[in-house]
Design a protein around this motif. Sequence first.
Motif, PDB file in Angstrom:
ATOM      1  N   ASP A  25       0.820  -1.208   0.000  1.00  0.00           N
ATOM      2  CA  ASP A  25       0.000   0.000   0.000  1.00  0.00           C
ATOM      3  C   ASP A  25       0.856   1.262   0.000  1.00  0.00           C
ATOM      4  O   ASP A  25       0.487   2.271  -0.620  1.00  0.00           O
ATOM      5  CB  ASP A  25      -0.943  -0.015   1.200  1.00  0.00           C
ATOM      6  CG  ASP A  25      -2.035  -1.074   1.073  1.00  0.00           C
ATOM      7  OD1 ASP A  25      -2.207  -1.610  -0.041  1.00  0.00           O
ATOM      8  OD2 ASP A  25      -2.696  -1.374   2.089  1.00  0.00           O
ATOM      9  N   ARG A 172      -7.830  -3.085   6.007  1.00  0.00           N
ATOM     10  CA  ARG A 172      -7.826  -3.383   4.578  1.00  0.00           C
ATOM     11  C   ARG A 172      -9.209  -3.152   3.967  1.00  0.00           C
ATOM     12  O   ARG A 172     -10.191  -3.783   4.387  1.00  0.00           O
ATOM     13  CB  ARG A 172      -7.407  -4.833   4.334  1.00  0.00           C
ATOM     14  CG  ARG A 172      -5.949  -5.106   4.613  1.00  0.00           C
ATOM     15  CD  ARG A 172      -5.527  -6.456   4.070  1.00  0.00           C
ATOM     16  NE  ARG A 172      -6.235  -7.546   4.699  1.00  0.00           N
ATOM     17  CZ  ARG A 172      -6.908  -8.480   4.042  1.00  0.00           C
ATOM     18  NH1 ARG A 172      -6.990  -8.450   2.734  1.00  0.00           N
ATOM     19  NH2 ARG A 172      -7.515  -9.461   4.687  1.00  0.00           N
ATOM     20  N   GLU A 174     -10.220  -4.185   1.172  1.00  0.00           N
ATOM     21  CA  GLU A 174     -10.661  -5.409   0.483  1.00  0.00           C
ATOM     22  C   GLU A 174     -11.519  -6.285   1.390  1.00  0.00           C
ATOM     23  O   GLU A 174     -12.484  -6.910   0.952  1.00  0.00           O
ATOM     24  CB  GLU A 174      -9.458  -6.242   0.004  1.00  0.00           C
ATOM     25  CG  GLU A 174      -8.521  -5.517  -0.933  1.00  0.00           C
ATOM     26  CD  GLU A 174      -7.307  -5.000  -0.207  1.00  0.00           C
ATOM     27  OE1 GLU A 174      -6.197  -5.126  -0.741  1.00  0.00           O
ATOM     28  OE2 GLU A 174      -7.471  -4.466   0.905  1.00  0.00           O
ATOM     29  N   ALA A 178     -15.604  -7.322   0.963  1.00  0.00           N
ATOM     30  CA  ALA A 178     -15.852  -8.718   0.595  1.00  0.00           C
ATOM     31  C   ALA A 178     -17.249  -9.160   1.030  1.00  0.00           C
ATOM     32  O   ALA A 178     -17.672  -8.914   2.165  1.00  0.00           O
ATOM     33  CB  ALA A 178     -14.802  -9.623   1.239  1.00  0.00           C
ATOM     34  N   ASP A 253     -10.789 -13.728   1.810  1.00  0.00           N
ATOM     35  CA  ASP A 253     -11.339 -12.543   2.454  1.00  0.00           C
ATOM     36  C   ASP A 253     -12.841 -12.690   2.680  1.00  0.00           C
ATOM     37  O   ASP A 253     -13.372 -12.241   3.701  1.00  0.00           O
ATOM     38  CB  ASP A 253     -11.069 -11.300   1.598  1.00  0.00           C
ATOM     39  CG  ASP A 253      -9.655 -10.757   1.774  1.00  0.00           C
ATOM     40  OD1 ASP A 253      -8.960 -11.207   2.700  1.00  0.00           O
ATOM     41  OD2 ASP A 253      -9.251  -9.890   0.974  1.00  0.00           O
TER      42      ASP A 253
END
Length: 367
Positions: A25, A172, A174, A178, A253
């Motif tokens: 990142d 995160r 992501e 999810a 995830d």
Amino acid sequence: MIAMWDVDFSLALRNRTGKYFIGRDIIRDNADRIASVRYGRFRRAPGSELRAPDGLRRSLIERGSDAEIALRQRLPSGVAGLRARRPVLHLDPYTVRLYRTGPRDLVLCHDMGPLTHRELFDDRVCRLYDEAYRQIAETKPGMVFVSRASRDAYVELFGPLPRMEVIYPPLRPELAAAAPAPVEEVRAPFLLTVGSIGRRKNQAAAIRAFAASGLAQRGYRYVLCGAREPGADEVARLAAATEGVVLLSYVSDAQLSWLYRNAAGFVLVSLLEGFGVPVAEAIAAGLVPLVARDSVLEEVAGDGAFSADPLDEAEIARMMRQLVELEPEPRAARQAALARSIARFTPTAFRDNWSAALAPAMAGIDA
């Protein structure tokens, strides 16, 4: 904008834990300030930085870097090291042993474990980090730490540096995005631990505490998931022999999101943490955590968490029972306090703080 930094991302050759995601990142968010990304003596051109070498090339680079670092263990700090034209951002302290470091460089420290908890690491790893930190103390690059606890541990061992700051990792995005996917092996109610499986995370003690808690006889399960590291074999044996314990292999995830959203509580009573991202992730999903007392995990979670001495299995068992028996009103009060604590860990704050850390003035360059 001037591309003013070289970044050593050698840790990506062997690490896909939280360290990797933090480094990824930083590079993505600051691409316009990064001239090249290095993996040992191998350099990626701009635009392809995050495609770490793989296959035979990866193996050769790893072996070459390990051999070079081993050679430098017999030499004074920085002798014959790589000399970069630009300041170098090291995404793990061990890579400073490959370079001639100086005040313009910057080193990211995830934890001081190989020096403060030597019993949890191989002797070779402890020697490597000891030499790296001594080089840092001598040549005085700047340092960024992922927690105040790690910064304070460095200062206690080596004294302060002219430039030291703390930048917390982000949650995160992501994971938040999810769509939850059920894990077939798991049925509610259950307690959850997320993190690398091994001695450092202390899951063996947590499993024994769960057995002593009597929660399995009340229908609870104890679910653990994470990558394997030294000490994982003992955890696996205990898990297989203990009623109600489910030890998972890799989860996606989507599955991790489901586990967080359906757990009755979160448990992480580690012996050592650099930061403890899973605790923040669990809090973001609405869970109340049980964490190791007097550790960085209390810095992350704040006052809303339960805590226990990680070496006292009877106390861990007692706190597990309190966690599942928490009444709605005190649970809501803890959740509110926990939510305030993790408001510090946003992608925006992470991006802004690293942008400031890599600003031209910090690299010794006129804007």
